[in-house]
Design a protein around this motif. Structure first.
Motif, PDB file in Angstrom:
ATOM      1  N   ARG A 186      14.390   7.465 -10.949  1.00 34.64           N
ATOM      2  CA  ARG A 186      13.432   7.893  -9.922  1.00 34.64           C
ATOM      3  C   ARG A 186      13.139   6.785  -8.908  1.00 34.64           C
ATOM      4  O   ARG A 186      12.623   7.054  -7.821  1.00 34.64           O
TER       5      ARG A 186
ATOM      6  N   SER B 172      19.120   9.355 -14.754  1.00 33.00           N
ATOM      7  CA  SER B 172      18.070   9.823 -15.656  1.00 33.00           C
ATOM      8  C   SER B 172      17.758  11.284 -15.303  1.00 33.00           C
ATOM      9  O   SER B 172      18.281  11.840 -14.331  1.00 33.00           O
TER      10      SER B 172
ATOM     11  N   SER C  66      18.336  14.982 -23.810  1.00 32.43           N
ATOM     12  CA  SER C  66      18.731  16.339 -23.427  1.00 32.43           C
ATOM     13  C   SER C  66      19.910  16.315 -22.465  1.00 32.43           C
ATOM     14  O   SER C  66      20.232  17.317 -21.833  1.00 32.43           O
TER      15      SER C  66
ATOM     16  N   SER D 244      13.098   3.574 -15.795  1.00 30.59           N
ATOM     17  CA  SER D 244      12.034   2.897 -16.541  1.00 30.59           C
ATOM     18  C   SER D 244      12.432   2.575 -17.982  1.00 30.59           C
ATOM     19  O   SER D 244      11.978   1.590 -18.553  1.00 30.59           O
TER      20      SER D 244
ATOM     21  N   ASN E 140      14.932  -3.396 -11.803  1.00 27.98           N
ATOM     22  CA  ASN E 140      13.657  -2.686 -11.744  1.00 27.98           C
ATOM     23  C   ASN E 140      12.599  -3.606 -11.134  1.00 27.98           C
ATOM     24  O   ASN E 140      12.581  -4.809 -11.417  1.00 27.98           O
TER      25      ASN E 140
END
Ligand SMILES: Cc1cc2nc3c(=O)[nH]c(=O)nc-3n(C[C@H](O)[C@H](O)[C@H](O)COP(=O)(O)OP(=O)(O)OC[C@H]3O[C@@H](n4cnc5c(N)ncnc54)[C@H](O)[C@@H]3O)c2cc1C
Length: 317
Positions: free
Chosen positions: A209, A234, A252, A267, A286
């Motif tokens: 994100r 992600s 998933s 993250s 990050n």
């Protein structure tokens, strides 16, 4: 003897990584239990598969020449016949789409307790398995009572077996009961047809994100091109529709085991980490020095991806 029978897996003429991981898992269990490791390869070009599967630690390989590709009903019958012939203490099957398709049926037919998605085990007369729950937040141990057991093993939890072995290879003949074959494989279609399979990639650039909006994707695609990497992401990137579902890494999404996993603006949520912690080297970019991804990264850059990525592109171009 407490022997292990491990079922290997192939797709479209190629052995899957799970096949080599299940050898390591099976060898560990066979050593614990003081038995032999038997492998079975069912359908397809079984002789060349058997050559390739003959790795250190394998005692016997049984080739079952029935059918071209995976077929649920043939696998169930083949595993049942092998089990009846070999009487192993443990049947290991991969916790893959195919494995989960036939393992419950096998366990049901053979009246075996089944533990799925196992990431570790010990045997001292009782089988103790380790599993993860609540999106990998909690690790649980499950003691299983019985004399014989069925287990599906999670991919990437054991290293791929290496070294050339000297297993005895033999053809296992059994008659398929055609009247009990109720499913037919009619074709094979890649998710997002023509796209890559990230689970096979050796170098993954994965975005989260932190890239903020779809308009920033071309910057990452430039990095992918400059490095020859495979692009993954992600879940929010997929949920936003910026990349197709087959690019999603995680609980998933897909499980990946590349040599290098470059996580950009991710993250490191447990559901994401569940899919990529098997990477050999993890590098994270990050802005937040406390991002959980740094807990598992081998190398970290605390910085703004919009500064770091252009520099990487320049260095690699
Ligand atoms: C049942 C369930 C299943 C799930 N399955 C999955 C799954 O398979 N895969 C998955 O990924 N998630 C999955 N999730 C979602 C998961 O919980 C997280 O929400 C998700 O992984 C977060 O994605 P992210 O790291 O991209 O985003 P965020 O958590 O929002 O992190 C973005 C990161 O980018 C950093 N950042 C921001 N701007 C910049 C910048 N300019 N430069 C550098 N860094 C920057 C931030 O510091 C932050 O650490 C699942 C959740 C549930 C409940």
């Amino acid at each position: 003897m407490s022997d292990v029978l491990a079922i290997t897996e192939h797709r479209r003429g190629e052995l899957r990584d799970e096949s080599f991981e299940i050898i390591s898992a099976g060898r560990e269990l066979a050593d614990d239990a003081g038995g032999d490791l038997h492998l079975a390869v069912i359908s397809g070009d079984v002789d060349s598969f058997a050559d390739n599967l003959n790795r250190e630690g394998v005692d016997a390989i049984h080739t079952v020449e029935n059918g071209e590709e995976f077929n649920h009903d043939v696998y169930v019958q083949a595993v049942e016949a092998l089990y009846n012939d070999l009487a192993p203490t443990f049947v290991l099957m991969p916790n893959s789409v195919n494995g989960l398709d036939y393992a419950p049926a096998v366990a049901n037919r053979l009246d075996l307790p089944l533990v799925t998605d196992v990431i570790g085990f010990e045997y001292d007369g009782t089988l103790t398995t380790t599993r993860e729950m609540y999106g990998s937040k909690v690790e649980t141990t499950v003691d299983v009572e019985g004399d014989q057991f069925a287990v599906t093993t999670r991919g990437a939890e054991w290293p791929e077996a290496e070294g050339v072995g000297d297993a005895e290879v033999s053809a296992f003949d059994f008659e398929v009961d055609e009247s009990a074959v109720r499913s037919t494989v009619t074709g094979f279609e890649e998710v997002g047809s023509g796209d890559v399979d990230i689970s096979e990639a050796e170098f993954i650039v994965s975005i989260g994100r932190g890239i903020e909006e779809e308009e920033n994707l071309p910057l990452i695609e430039d990095l992918v091109e400059a490095t020859g990497a495979t692009l993954a992401s992600s879940r929010p990137i997929v949920d936003n529709g910026w990349l197709p579902k087959n690019r999603q890494v995680g609980q998933s999404g897909a499980q990946v085991t590349p040599q290098v996993y470059l996580a950009i603006g991710i993250s490191g949520a447990v559901q994401h980490v569940a899919g990529m912690k098997g990477a050999e080297t993890i590098i994270a970019v990050n802005t937040d020095p406390n991002a959980p991804i740094f807990d598992i990264a081998d190398y970290g850059v605390v910085g703004d991806l919009f500064d770091v990525v252009p520099e990487l592109i320049e260095k690699f171009s």
